[in-house]
Design a protein around this motif. Structure first.
Motif, PDB file in Angstrom:
ATOM      1  N   THR A 158      48.405  60.677  86.466  1.00 44.05           N
ATOM      2  CA  THR A 158      47.302  60.460  85.535  1.00 44.05           C
ATOM      3  C   THR A 158      47.136  61.646  84.595  1.00 44.05           C
ATOM      4  O   THR A 158      46.425  61.547  83.596  1.00 44.05           O
ATOM      5  N   GLU A 159      47.776  62.769  84.940  1.00 44.75           N
ATOM      6  CA  GLU A 159      47.718  63.970  84.110  1.00 44.75           C
ATOM      7  C   GLU A 159      49.038  64.152  83.369  1.00 44.75           C
ATOM      8  O   GLU A 159      50.102  63.768  83.879  1.00 44.75           O
ATOM      9  N   PRO A 160      49.014  64.738  82.171  1.00 46.53           N
ATOM     10  CA  PRO A 160      50.244  64.882  81.365  1.00 46.53           C
ATOM     11  C   PRO A 160      51.281  65.765  82.046  1.00 46.53           C
ATOM     12  O   PRO A 160      50.964  66.578  82.926  1.00 46.53           O
ATOM     13  N   TYR A 208      49.980  55.354  81.597  1.00 47.02           N
ATOM     14  CA  TYR A 208      49.994  56.585  82.379  1.00 47.02           C
ATOM     15  C   TYR A 208      51.145  57.496  81.941  1.00 47.02           C
ATOM     16  O   TYR A 208      52.239  57.006  81.635  1.00 47.02           O
ATOM     17  N   PRO A 209      50.894  58.824  81.919  1.00 48.40           N
ATOM     18  CA  PRO A 209      51.992  59.753  81.619  1.00 48.40           C
ATOM     19  C   PRO A 209      53.131  59.573  82.622  1.00 48.40           C
ATOM     20  O   PRO A 209      52.891  59.388  83.822  1.00 48.40           O
ATOM     21  N   HIS A 210      54.350  59.632  82.131  1.00 48.40           N
ATOM     22  CA  HIS A 210      55.501  59.469  83.023  1.00 48.40           C
ATOM     23  C   HIS A 210      56.730  60.120  82.399  1.00 48.40           C
ATOM     24  O   HIS A 210      56.799  60.291  81.169  1.00 48.40           O
ATOM     25  N   LYS A 225      54.325  72.192  86.474  1.00 44.19           N
ATOM     26  CA  LYS A 225      53.319  71.191  86.868  1.00 44.19           C
ATOM     27  C   LYS A 225      53.144  71.254  88.378  1.00 44.19           C
ATOM     28  O   LYS A 225      54.092  71.029  89.130  1.00 44.19           O
TER      29      LYS A 225
END
Length: 286
Positions: free
Chosen positions: A167-169, A243-245, A176
């Motif tokens: 859910t976060e970039p 969603y970010p992926h 990360k």
């Protein structure tokens, strides 16, 4: 004794508990107990010793179980011979399928197949590919994920690219740090993810692991913001717009989870098996 009684004995031996067997064949636990009591009265010998953990075969039970195996195999063999000699597609189709494929693709395939060939009886088992591989000779057709079966005819159905979602970039040029959610799968899936993480440890640092039982639970946990999740495209294509992926890439190539259909040489002589294999090999998956 009916053929169903012999099949019940084999299932009890395979599962190891009355409760687990009842759950597997979708009847009540008292019904399984009652049928086992009838079988033991029929043979005049106890088949199992009931322990606190599992069912243990008695010496008589071992002989009865071998007889049950021969009866069930003989029944399948004569049905196959009749199906092969008949001009009509009938008989039984014994199929073992990966859980993901059975949830995502198999319902429509079997729906079309049973509409076309209503006299074919489907014997279906679903589960983790590793478990299916161990028992693959018990089925006409196996649909598995990961590595193909080396001692069978194996045909590639599709390559399923893997993506990491959150859910976060995913920041460029920064580490990360997030929990990683994984779902129950066979070792080959975990090896793909672990190998990719090893080669990207300067970019991704899973600060803890969350283990769940099913891929759908894994996806829901990710959507709730509990951490990152590696998901195949076959179950995540609807998430990509929201969603970010990032794709899992190694040596310039996408990391994929391959799906195979496997069968023993000569099994296509059975019309019901040949028609099913033709249908699944003609299907476009991704």
């Amino acid at each position: 004794m009916k053929i169903d009684d012999y099949e019940l004995l084999l299932k009890l031996k395979e599962v190891g508990t009355i409760r687990g067997t009842a759950k597997a064949i979708l009847i009540s636990q008292p019904a399984v107990t009652q049928r086992l009591k009838y079988i033991e009265e029929y043979f005049g010998e106890p088949v199992f010793i009931r322990t606190s953990k599992s069912l243990v075969l008695t010496p008589a039970g071992q002989m009865i179980m071998e007889h049950a195996r021969k009866v069930v195999e003989g029944e399948k063999a004569i049905k196959n011979m009749l199906a092969q000699s008949s001009g009509e597609v009938q008989g039984s189709l014994s199929l073992a399928c990966s859980s993901l494929v059975s949830q995502r693709f198999l319902p429509s395939i079997l729906g079309d197949y049973t509409n076309a060939y209503p006299k074919v009886a489907i014997d279906l088992v679903t589960g983790i590919s590793e478990d299916i591989k161990r028992e693959h000779k018990n089925y006409h057709v196996c649909i598995i994920r990961g590595e193909k079966l080396k001692d069978s005819v194996s045909e590639l159905l599709f390559e399923d690219p893997l993506y990491m979602f959150d859910t976060e970039p995913f920041p460029t040029g920064q580490m990360k740090k997030r929990p990683l959610i994984s779902f129950k799968s066979d070792d080959s899936m975990h090896e793909l993810v672990d190998n990719w993480l090893y080669h990207h440890q300067d970019q991704i640092n899973p600060i803890k692991m969350l283990h769940v039982d099913q891929i759908e639970t894994c996806r829901q946990f990710m959507q709730e913001g509990l951490g990152m999740a590696v998901l195949p495209k076959s179950v995540s294509d609807s998430l990509m717009a929201y969603y970010p992926h990032i794709p899992l890439i190694l040596d310039g190539q996408p990391v994929t989870r391959d799906t195979w259909v496997c069968y023993q040489e000569g099994v296509r002589k059975l019309p019901q098996v040949d028609r099913f294999l033709s249908a699944i090999l003609d299907k476009k998956f991704l």
